[in-house]
Design a protein around this motif. Structure first.
Motif, PDB file in Angstrom:
ATOM      1  N   VAL A  10      -6.199  -8.495  -3.592  1.00  0.00           N
ATOM      2  CA  VAL A  10      -5.319  -8.554  -2.427  1.00  0.00           C
ATOM      3  C   VAL A  10      -5.422  -7.245  -1.667  1.00  0.00           C
ATOM      4  O   VAL A  10      -5.449  -6.169  -2.266  1.00  0.00           O
ATOM      5  N   ARG A  11      -5.468  -7.325  -0.359  1.00  0.00           N
ATOM      6  CA  ARG A  11      -5.461  -6.140   0.498  1.00  0.00           C
ATOM      7  C   ARG A  11      -4.005  -5.667   0.598  1.00  0.00           C
ATOM      8  O   ARG A  11      -3.170  -6.324   1.229  1.00  0.00           O
ATOM      9  N   CYS A  31      -7.910  -0.709   0.285  1.00  0.00           N
ATOM     10  CA  CYS A  31      -6.597  -0.808  -0.347  1.00  0.00           C
ATOM     11  C   CYS A  31      -6.494  -1.961  -1.344  1.00  0.00           C
ATOM     12  O   CYS A  31      -5.401  -2.307  -1.785  1.00  0.00           O
ATOM     13  N   THR A  32      -7.610  -2.560  -1.729  1.00  0.00           N
ATOM     14  CA  THR A  32      -7.581  -3.735  -2.593  1.00  0.00           C
ATOM     15  C   THR A  32      -6.982  -3.415  -3.962  1.00  0.00           C
ATOM     16  O   THR A  32      -7.359  -2.442  -4.609  1.00  0.00           O
ATOM     17  N   VAL A  33      -6.034  -4.261  -4.369  1.00  0.00           N
ATOM     18  CA  VAL A  33      -5.421  -4.199  -5.693  1.00  0.00           C
ATOM     19  C   VAL A  33      -5.464  -5.606  -6.284  1.00  0.00           C
ATOM     20  O   VAL A  33      -5.776  -6.575  -5.596  1.00  0.00           O
ATOM     21  N   ASP A  34      -5.159  -5.709  -7.555  1.00  0.00           N
ATOM     22  CA  ASP A  34      -5.095  -6.999  -8.234  1.00  0.00           C
ATOM     23  C   ASP A  34      -3.628  -7.438  -8.264  1.00  0.00           C
ATOM     24  O   ASP A  34      -2.777  -6.715  -8.770  1.00  0.00           O
ATOM     25  N   MET A  41       0.113  -6.939   2.471  1.00  0.00           N
ATOM     26  CA  MET A  41       1.152  -7.575   1.662  1.00  0.00           C
ATOM     27  C   MET A  41       2.383  -6.687   1.658  1.00  0.00           C
ATOM     28  O   MET A  41       2.275  -5.480   1.435  1.00  0.00           O
ATOM     29  N   THR A  42       3.547  -7.274   1.906  1.00  0.00           N
ATOM     30  CA  THR A  42       4.780  -6.497   1.854  1.00  0.00           C
ATOM     31  C   THR A  42       5.294  -6.458   0.412  1.00  0.00           C
ATOM     32  O   THR A  42       4.903  -7.282  -0.419  1.00  0.00           O
ATOM     33  N   ILE A  43       6.194  -5.518   0.154  1.00  0.00           N
ATOM     34  CA  ILE A  43       6.756  -5.470  -1.193  1.00  0.00           C
ATOM     35  C   ILE A  43       7.644  -6.696  -1.441  1.00  0.00           C
ATOM     36  O   ILE A  43       7.781  -7.132  -2.573  1.00  0.00           O
ATOM     37  N   LEU A  67       0.824  -1.211   0.000  1.00  0.00           N
ATOM     38  CA  LEU A  67       0.000   0.000   0.000  1.00  0.00           C
ATOM     39  C   LEU A  67       0.856   1.257   0.000  1.00  0.00           C
ATOM     40  O   LEU A  67       0.639   2.180  -0.787  1.00  0.00           O
ATOM     41  N   TRP A  68       1.840   1.317   0.900  1.00  0.00           N
ATOM     42  CA  TRP A  68       2.644   2.531   1.033  1.00  0.00           C
ATOM     43  C   TRP A  68       3.619   2.689  -0.124  1.00  0.00           C
ATOM     44  O   TRP A  68       3.903   3.810  -0.541  1.00  0.00           O
TER      45      TRP A  68
END
Length: 181
Positions: free
Chosen positions: A55-56, A46-49, A60-62, A22-23
Motif C-alpha cells: 500500500v502507498r 512510501c510503500t508499506v505492507d 491511505m489515511t490513519i 505516511l506521516w
C-alpha cells in the motif's frame, strides 16, 4: 483516536483521522524508512505492507488503517536478512537507496502472494520509480528472492548492520577505505 498494529506493536494515534499513514509512521512513530517521494502514490517510496498487501502510505489515511496490521521496512527483518533485501544487495540493485524500502515492501508482498513470479508479473507489480534506473537488476533480484523464499537458492548475507566498517571491508570490498589513509 485511531488504533492499529505497526510492526507487531499495537499503536494509537491522537492525530486527525485524515492524517496520511505516511506521516503518522514517519513523524509520530519515527519509522523513517518509509520515504516521502511524490505524495500522490505514483513513486512508491512510501510503500508499506497493510494486511499482506503493498500500500502507498501517502494515499491511505490513519482512519482507513484502523484495525489493520501494518509492516514497515523496519519491521520486515531486523537483521536485514529477508530474501528480498539479500537479493537486492547480491544483484547490485541498490544504488542511492532512497526507493529501496518501498521496493522491498512491494516485492515481499508480491512474493508472498505469488511465490514464483515471472518477469512479466514482476514488471507489472513493481511499479515503484527509481531515479537510478535499477530496473533490469531489480527484476533479476526479485526473481532470485522468490527462489530463495521457496528454498531453491541460498543468498549469502553481506555485512551485518552493526558490524565495524573495517570488518565490513573484508566482507564487501567496495567498503574498503581508500589507499593511503
Amino acid at each position: 483516536m485511531t488504533r492499529f498494529t505497526v510492526n507487531n506493536q499495537s499503536v494509537q494515534y491522537l492525530l486527525d483521522p485524515e492524517t496520511p499513514l505516511l506521516w503518522a509512521l514517519r513523524d509520530a512513530s519515527n519509522l523513517t524508512g518509509t520515504k516521502f517521494g511524490c505524495g500522490t502514490g505514483h513513486c512508491g517510496a512510501c510503500t508499506v505492507d497493510v494486511d499482506g498487501r503493498a500500500v502507498r502510505a501517502c494515499r491511505m489515511t490513519i482512519a482507513q488503517a484502523e484495525g489493520t496490521f501494518v509492516t514497515t521496512i523496519e519491521g520486515l527483518s531486523r537483521d536485514r536478512t529477508h530474501p528480498v533485501q539479500l537479493a537486492l544487495l547480491a544483484e547490485g540493485a541498490v544504488q542511492c537507496g532512497f526507493c529501496i524500502p518501498g521496493i522491498v515492501m512491494a516485492a515481499q508482498a508480491l512474493i508472498r502472494r505469488n511465490p514464483d513470479p515471472d518477469e512479466d508479473a514482476i514488471r507489472a507489480t513493481i511499479t515503484n520509480i527509481c531515479r537510478c534506473g535499477i530496473y533490469p537488476r531489480l527484476v533479476e533480484a526479485i526473481g532470485r528472492a522468490a527462489r530463495a523464499a521457496r528454498g531453491e537458492e541460498t543468498i549469502e548475507a553481506g555485512a551485518r548492520p552493526d558490524i565495524d566498517a573495517a570488518d565490513a571491508a573484508r566482507v564487501i570490498p567496495a567498503l574498503s577505505p581508500p589507499r593511503g589513509r
